[in-house]
Design a protein around this motif. Structure first.
Motif, mmCIF file in Angstrom:
data_model
loop_
_atom_site.group_PDB
_atom_site.id
_atom_site.type_symbol
_atom_site.label_atom_id
_atom_site.label_comp_id
_atom_site.label_asym_id
_atom_site.label_seq_id
_atom_site.Cartn_x
_atom_site.Cartn_y
_atom_site.Cartn_z
ATOM 1 N N GLY A 255 21.914 52.523 -14.129
ATOM 2 C CA GLY A 255 22.406 53.476 -15.120
ATOM 3 C C GLY A 255 22.192 52.988 -16.544
ATOM 4 N N PHE A 256 22.500 51.727 -16.796
ATOM 5 C CA PHE A 256 22.306 51.173 -18.140
ATOM 6 C C PHE A 256 20.824 51.056 -18.478
ATOM 7 N N GLU B 252 23.648 45.410 -21.751
ATOM 8 C CA GLU B 252 24.748 45.578 -20.788
ATOM 9 C C GLU B 252 24.267 45.393 -19.349
ATOM 10 N N ALA B 253 23.023 45.809 -19.091
ATOM 11 C CA ALA B 253 22.478 45.649 -17.740
ATOM 12 C C ALA B 253 22.357 44.168 -17.380
ATOM 13 N N TYR B 254 21.895 43.366 -18.337
ATOM 14 C CA TYR B 254 21.773 41.930 -18.079
ATOM 15 C C TYR B 254 23.143 41.261 -17.975
ATOM 16 N N GLU B 255 24.130 41.788 -18.708
ATOM 17 C CA GLU B 255 25.494 41.257 -18.581
ATOM 18 C C GLU B 255 26.040 41.493 -17.173
ATOM 19 N N LEU B 256 25.711 42.650 -16.606
ATOM 20 C CA LEU B 256 26.138 42.935 -15.239
ATOM 21 C C LEU B 256 25.436 42.014 -14.239
ATOM 22 N N LEU C 269 15.744 45.930 -13.240
ATOM 23 C CA LEU C 269 15.721 45.266 -14.543
ATOM 24 C C LEU C 269 14.298 45.065 -15.046
ATOM 25 N N LEU C 270 13.381 44.743 -14.135
ATOM 26 C CA LEU C 270 11.979 44.606 -14.540
ATOM 27 C C LEU C 270 11.430 45.924 -15.071
#
Length: 450
Positions: free
Chosen positions: A242-243, A251-255, A274-275
């Protein structure tokens, strides 16, 4: 079971109604409903001192329904239960029938059976309510399901709704993208004293994320934790996706980091998401770092991983890097897919390197990677842009030989190009031959289906 029953008949042991019920249940579960019905006939003979009870009869009703004989089940209830066996149908009987009609999509008949229950004074319960609500929701009628729930909860004393009712309704409204109603029902559920379970929280997180309501999804995740549940890898993957869709990679990397901190191992889906997000953002430094972390974590890249990288580099105009990724697949022992080759051929054609695109097409054949109409379309567009008709004619012949039928893209490319270079007749022949081959295949398919 039949042997035991036969030995009982030849001995002094007389089976009672419980014995008969066990045998009937076993026969129905084995799909031998006809034998179960014959067993009932034996119980109902005038010289028999055993009569089936409503539990035994309901077992037969359920067996008929589960074997797809729903109309036969209705006939059994209406014609045999009361008149032959002396047992009126009860709540369980009607619930079996209602569930069967809902599962085959005949919610109208299920409604009618509810009406019969009410007219005959047969009590409804929470199973009755949830079965109708579920049937309506599966039919895409979430509004009607909510209306039914609101109406019946005020008149059915034993069916006020429970967590299952609300979960079904919330899921249906999320599916129809009515997020406001889904949220309202979720809060109503809690106000009514029905605690959401982990599945309910997951449903909300998934639906809110799909709708782009990321703050609400994260708030729901916090509520899940406060309720004593834990996010699993699938839930984290949904939030990360979603992010990434919203280009909020920080935020995606924080998750991703949070996943590791709580002891969850990111999987190939996590890294692929993520990639893809990093490729779309043009951050190829992050792509390289993430790929390194993926391998260090012992997560083996998949064909989707390589496809994501190839597409990302191609879209950024880094064709050489995309080709390097393709070559590295051999080292990883992963077979390139049609999609990966199509991506490269398409971008090579657009960049004017039709010769290299043709080389990759030939390589597909050598490696037994099947070409499809998308492959041919990408090549034809590249050849059109470089005005290489002779090679295009070869491809057209190959399409026909391989029974790869042109689509609207193929037709548009060729109609824009061939008449201009004086090859209208060739275009007509190609289309006629393709239509003839398609018609022959259609006839053959129809014959084989008979």
């Amino acid at each position: 079971m039949a042997q035991v029953y036969a030995s009982m008949q030849t001995s002094s042991v007389r089976p009672d109604v419980v014995t008969y019920s066990i045998i009937v249940n076993g026969l129905c579960k084995a799909g031998r409903v006809g034998d179960a019905l014959r067993m009932l006939d034996g119980m109902s003979r005038q010289d028999s001192d055993i009569r089936p009870d409503v539990v035994t009869l309901n077992t037969v009703v359920d067996g008929l329904c589960k074997s797809g004989q729903v109309q036969e089940a209705v006939a059994f209830v209406e014609q045999r239960m009361r008149s032959v066996h002396g047992c009126p149908p009860n709540t369980v009987t009607y619930n079996c029938l209602i569930d069967a009609f809902c599962r085959v999509g005949n919610v109208s008949m299920a409604y009618e059976l509810v009406g019969r229950m009410e007219n005959k004074g047969v009590a409804q319960n929470i199973v009755t309510l949830n079965t109708i609500v579920g049937g309506l929701c599966r039919a895409g009628r979430a509004g009607a399901a909510l209306e039914f729930f609101r109406e019946k909860r005020t008149v059915w004393t034993e069916a006020k709704g429970n967590a299952v009712t609300y979960s079904t309704l919330v899921g249906a409204f999320l599916h129809s993208n009515n997020i406001g109603m889904a949220m309202a029902l979720f809060h109503e559920m809690m106000t009514e004293g029905h605690s959401p379970d982990a599945i309910m929280y997951f449903t909300m997180i998934s639906g809110l994320t799909q709708a782009g309501r990321l703050e609400d999804a994260c708030s729901m995740a916090s509520s899940l934790k406060k309720a004593g549940f834990k996010l699993d890898a699938k839930a984290y993957n949904i939030l990360i996706a979603g992010f990434c869709r919203k280009k909020r990679l920080h935020e995606a990397y924080e998750l991703l980091q949070e996943m590791k901190e709580v002891g969850l191992q990111p999987d190939v889906c996590t890294y692929n998401t993520l990639l893809s997000g990093s490729c779309k953002a043009g951050d190829f430094t992050a792509v390289d770092e993430l790929l390194g972390k993926m391998i260090d974590d012992g997560c083996q890249p998949s064909v989707v991983t390589f496809g994501t990288l190839v597409h990302g580099y191609c879209k950024a105009g880094k064709i050489d890097e995309a080709l390097r990724i393709l070559r590295s697949m051999d080292e990883s022992g992963i077979h390139p897919s049609t999609v990966i080759y199509n991506t490269l051929i398409d971008f090579l054609g657009k960049s004017g390197d039709a010769d290299l695109a043709i080389q990759l097409f030939d390589e597909m054949k050598e490696k037994h990677v099947p070409a499809n109409v998308t492959t041919f379309n990408a090549l034809l567009k590249g050849l059109r842009d470089k005005n290489m008709p002779e090679k295009a004619f070869e491809l057209m012949d190959q399409m026909r030989e391989e029974r790869c039928f042109p689509d609207y893209v193929t037709v548009d490319v060729l109609m824009e190009w061939l008449p201009v270079i004086g090859e209208t007749e060739r275009l007509k022949r190609f289309m006629q031959q393709s239509e003839h081959t398609a018609a022959k295949r259609g006839v053959r398919d129809r014959i084989s289906a008979q």
